[in-house]
Design an enzyme around this catalytic site. Sequence first.
Site, PDB file in Angstrom:
ATOM      1  N   GLU A 266       0.838  -1.208   0.000  1.00 35.10           N
ATOM      2  CA  GLU A 266       0.000   0.000   0.000  1.00 35.10           C
ATOM      3  C   GLU A 266       0.868   1.250   0.000  1.00 35.10           C
ATOM      4  OE1 GLU A 266      -2.632  -0.293   3.367  1.00 35.10           O
ATOM      5  OE2 GLU A 266      -3.565  -2.106   2.623  1.00 35.10           O
ATOM      6  N   HIS A 285      -7.752   1.537   1.973  1.00 36.13           N
ATOM      7  CA  HIS A 285      -7.521   1.358   3.423  1.00 36.13           C
ATOM      8  C   HIS A 285      -8.228   2.456   4.233  1.00 36.13           C
ATOM      9  CE1 HIS A 285      -4.520  -0.450   6.523  1.00 36.13           C
ATOM     10  NE2 HIS A 285      -5.618  -0.020   7.129  1.00 36.13           N
TER      11      HIS A 285
HETATM   12  C1  8YV Z   1      -5.086   2.601  10.228  1.00 33.88           C
HETATM   13  C2  8YV Z   1      -5.931   0.398  10.681  1.00 33.88           C
HETATM   14  O1  8YV Z   1      -4.334   2.454  11.362  1.00 33.88           O
HETATM   15  O2  8YV Z   1      -6.559   0.464  12.949  1.00 33.88           O
HETATM   16  C3  8YV Z   1      -5.947  -0.120  12.061  1.00 33.88           C
HETATM   17  O3  8YV Z   1      -5.327  -1.179  12.282  1.00 33.88           O
HETATM   18  O4  8YV Z   1      -5.586  -0.265   9.779  1.00 33.88           O
HETATM   19  C4  8YV Z   1      -6.339   1.775  10.388  1.00 33.88           C
HETATM   20  O5  8YV Z   1      -7.219   2.287  11.310  1.00 33.88           O
HETATM   21  C5  8YV Z   1      -5.406   4.026  10.034  1.00 33.88           C
HETATM   22  O6  8YV Z   1      -5.858   4.079   8.735  1.00 33.88           O
HETATM   23  C6  8YV Z   1      -4.249   4.939  10.235  1.00 33.88           C
HETATM   24  O7  8YV Z   1      -3.219   4.667   9.325  1.00 33.88           O
END
Ligand code: 8YV
Length: 330
Positions: A266, A285
């Site tokens: 990503e 994402h």
């Molecule tokens: C990302 C996520 O952290 O909580 C998680 O594990 O994948 C998301 O919430 C958020 O997009 C910040 O990068």
Amino acid sequence: MDTSRPIACVTIGLAPEVLGRLEAECEVRVVGADAPARVLHGALADAQGLLCSALLPVDERLMARAPRLRVVSNFGVGFNNVDLPEATRRGIAVCNTPGVLSDAVADLTLALILAASRRVVENAAHVSSRGWSGGRPAPALGFDIGGKTLGLVGLGRIGRAVAHRARAFGMQVSYHDTFSEPPEELRYCQYRPLDDLLGESDIVSLHVNLTAETHHLLGTRELGLMKPTAWVVNTSRGPVIDQAALVRALRQGTIAGAALDVLESEPPAADEPILSLPNVVLLPHVGSATVETRAAMLDLAVKNLLAVLSGQEPPACVNREALPRALERR
Ligand code: 8YV
């Protein structure tokens, strides 16, 4: 006694009021997650706290450059970007943001399921590309989700929130997890061994942490067990699916489609094959990406960071065994 303010390195964007909240307690160093290593290492050299997201790999190399680090506060529930055994070995508390994003991620999972089943993306493109008035045939019919079987791989907080929603849509819900007895309020969920769940489900949705055990949990063999009419949905982490195997399965019609909020890499490379397949719905994402949820995540991430820096137990720590050392070190 050391009376100096702790130093916190921050690699995520912060609203001014959140920055103010941090600055009231510590010296704050804001660095982009994509900053050159030398800049990041410089900022971390004497920092006790790090507030970051999954975009920053917190590996052995980085921790070695931060000998005073006591807490890594991850803005997110997933923490696969952190080398947890190494952090624990160094007495660094690793914190995350569980709970506050479960509903948002579950909502997005249902959005993907409905987008796939009702061909929302294709139908919307049909209209916006003037196909509706241009006399081009509308996309093929979708399928009802009521009465269909949703197989949840992982029945943790997010999996459970998805189960409740799916039930409200009239779906049968099966799950696979380490426990075969569902919790009281999820009696309607049927436990299935993974291979059976894959073979029986109309939609398989993934809700597991990314670990060595779940890396490529769905590969050629597992995708081959699924129905040719089935869809796979992923709002967890991209590497839980072997993406090259998924592309082959989608091309060969082994399964009908994939609705993914996460990819193995990503952002994906421009020539990533999955981007050009017709039977996919792809999002960038955004499982937790609502104003309310991101604010709640940030609040929890800041609480976690400040708690450890002030010698208090943080609300959410994934390596509690590291806490005694993290709290006492100054
Ligand atoms: C990302 C996520 O952290 O909580 C998680 O594990 O994948 C998301 O919430 C958020 O997009 C910040 O990068």
